[in-house]
Design an enzyme around this catalytic site. Structure first.
Site, short mmCIF file in Angstrom:
data_model
loop_
_atom_site.label_atom_id
_atom_site.label_comp_id
_atom_site.label_asym_id
_atom_site.label_seq_id
_atom_site.Cartn_x
_atom_site.Cartn_y
_atom_site.Cartn_z
N LYS A 15 2.15 0.56 8.24
CA LYS A 15 2.08 1.82 7.50
C LYS A 15 0.71 2.02 6.86
O LYS A 15 0.13 3.10 6.94
CB LYS A 15 3.14 1.86 6.39
CG LYS A 15 4.56 1.90 6.89
CD LYS A 15 5.54 1.98 5.73
CE LYS A 15 5.43 0.82 4.78
NZ LYS A 15 5.69 -0.49 5.40
N GLU A 87 2.15 3.23 -0.08
CA GLU A 87 3.22 2.63 -0.89
C GLU A 87 3.95 3.69 -1.72
O GLU A 87 4.25 3.49 -2.90
CB GLU A 87 2.65 1.54 -1.81
CG GLU A 87 1.90 0.43 -1.09
CD GLU A 87 2.78 -0.50 -0.27
OE1 GLU A 87 4.02 -0.36 -0.33
OE2 GLU A 87 2.22 -1.33 0.46
N ALA A 88 4.25 4.80 -1.08
CA ALA A 88 4.79 5.96 -1.78
C ALA A 88 6.19 5.72 -2.36
O ALA A 88 6.63 6.45 -3.24
CB ALA A 88 4.82 7.17 -0.85
N GLN A 89 6.87 4.66 -1.88
CA GLN A 89 8.21 4.36 -2.44
C GLN A 89 8.13 4.03 -3.92
O GLN A 89 9.13 4.12 -4.63
CB GLN A 89 8.87 3.22 -1.66
CG GLN A 89 8.31 1.82 -1.92
CD GLN A 89 7.09 1.50 -1.08
OE1 GLN A 89 6.63 2.32 -0.30
NE2 GLN A 89 6.57 0.29 -1.21
N CYS A 181 16.08 -6.63 12.37
CA CYS A 181 17.21 -5.73 12.59
C CYS A 181 18.34 -6.17 11.66
O CYS A 181 18.34 -7.30 11.15
CB CYS A 181 17.65 -5.73 14.05
SG CYS A 181 18.53 -7.21 14.57
ZN LIG Z 1 17.05 -8.77 15.41
#
Ligand SMILES: [Zn+2]
Length: 193
Positions: A15, A87-89, A181
């Site tokens: 990002k 780092e807009a969060q 994930c």
């Molecule tokens: Zn995974």
């Protein structure tokens, strides 16, 4: 009107590199960029924005309680073609509202790069407001070690275990967080019970 953009991705999805490349592209076109970041991101200890691949630029730090629209009007109006936020969060929700006001009324696009959720899959307050207000929402993708899309930010404790509780904001480097994930994260958590 210009738009408020939210470009979100998991940790390690480049990002910050994307933010800095975007900044470079605007500058190359002769446009004036206001690069900002929230004070909660003190990982670098200074006002620089650094990506893991070596890109770096100076940003203006926005502190809690700062009115970004007022700062813009007082110091940047007429001198800014685009605002890029890293780092807009970590911005306060009201600060996201202020960025949206700038995009709407000053016709300056605002590009916010940041995380969507924390290590427990909860929205950051700033990310929630971005999801509510942004006219454009795009995902910066990265992959898990298994090859699936990484969507969660796994926080590792010093002993190597996966954190399942704790403060929302704990700054850390590559050894503290890993993008995975959901299934791989849950597999790790089940193994440690
Ligand atoms: Zn995974």
């Amino acid at each position: 009107m210009a738009k408020l953009y939210f470009k979100y991705g998991a940790m390690g999805s480049s990002k910050t590199a994307q933010a800095l490349i975007t900044r470079f592209n605007y500058i190359e076109m002769g446009m004036r960029v206001w690069l900002i970041k929230p004070s909660k991101d003190t990982r670098d200890g200074d006002s620089s924005v650094k990506s893991r691949i070596g890109l770096e630029a100076e940003a203006q730090i926005i502190y809690e309680g700062d009115d970004i629209a007022r700062i813009f009007n007082d110091t940047r109006k007429g001198e800014t073609d685009v605002i890029i936020a890293d780092e807009a969060q970590f911005f306060e929700p009201c600060q996201i509202d202020q960025l949206h006001e700038i995009a709407t009324w000053e016709d300056v696009p605002v590009l916010c790069f940041g995380l969507r959720t924390d290590f427990m899959l909860r929205l950051f307050p700033g990310s929630r407001r971005l999801l509510e207000l942004a006219e454009s929402i795009t995902e910066i993708k990265t992959i898990c070690r298994c090859g699936s899309k990484a969507t969660v930010n796994v926080r590792f404790l010093p002993d190597g275990r996966v954190a399942t509780e704790g403060e929302q904001i704990v700054l850390g480097g590559n050894e503290t967080y890993k993008a995975m994930c959901y299934k791989c994260m849950q597999t790790l958590i089940r193994q440690q019970k």
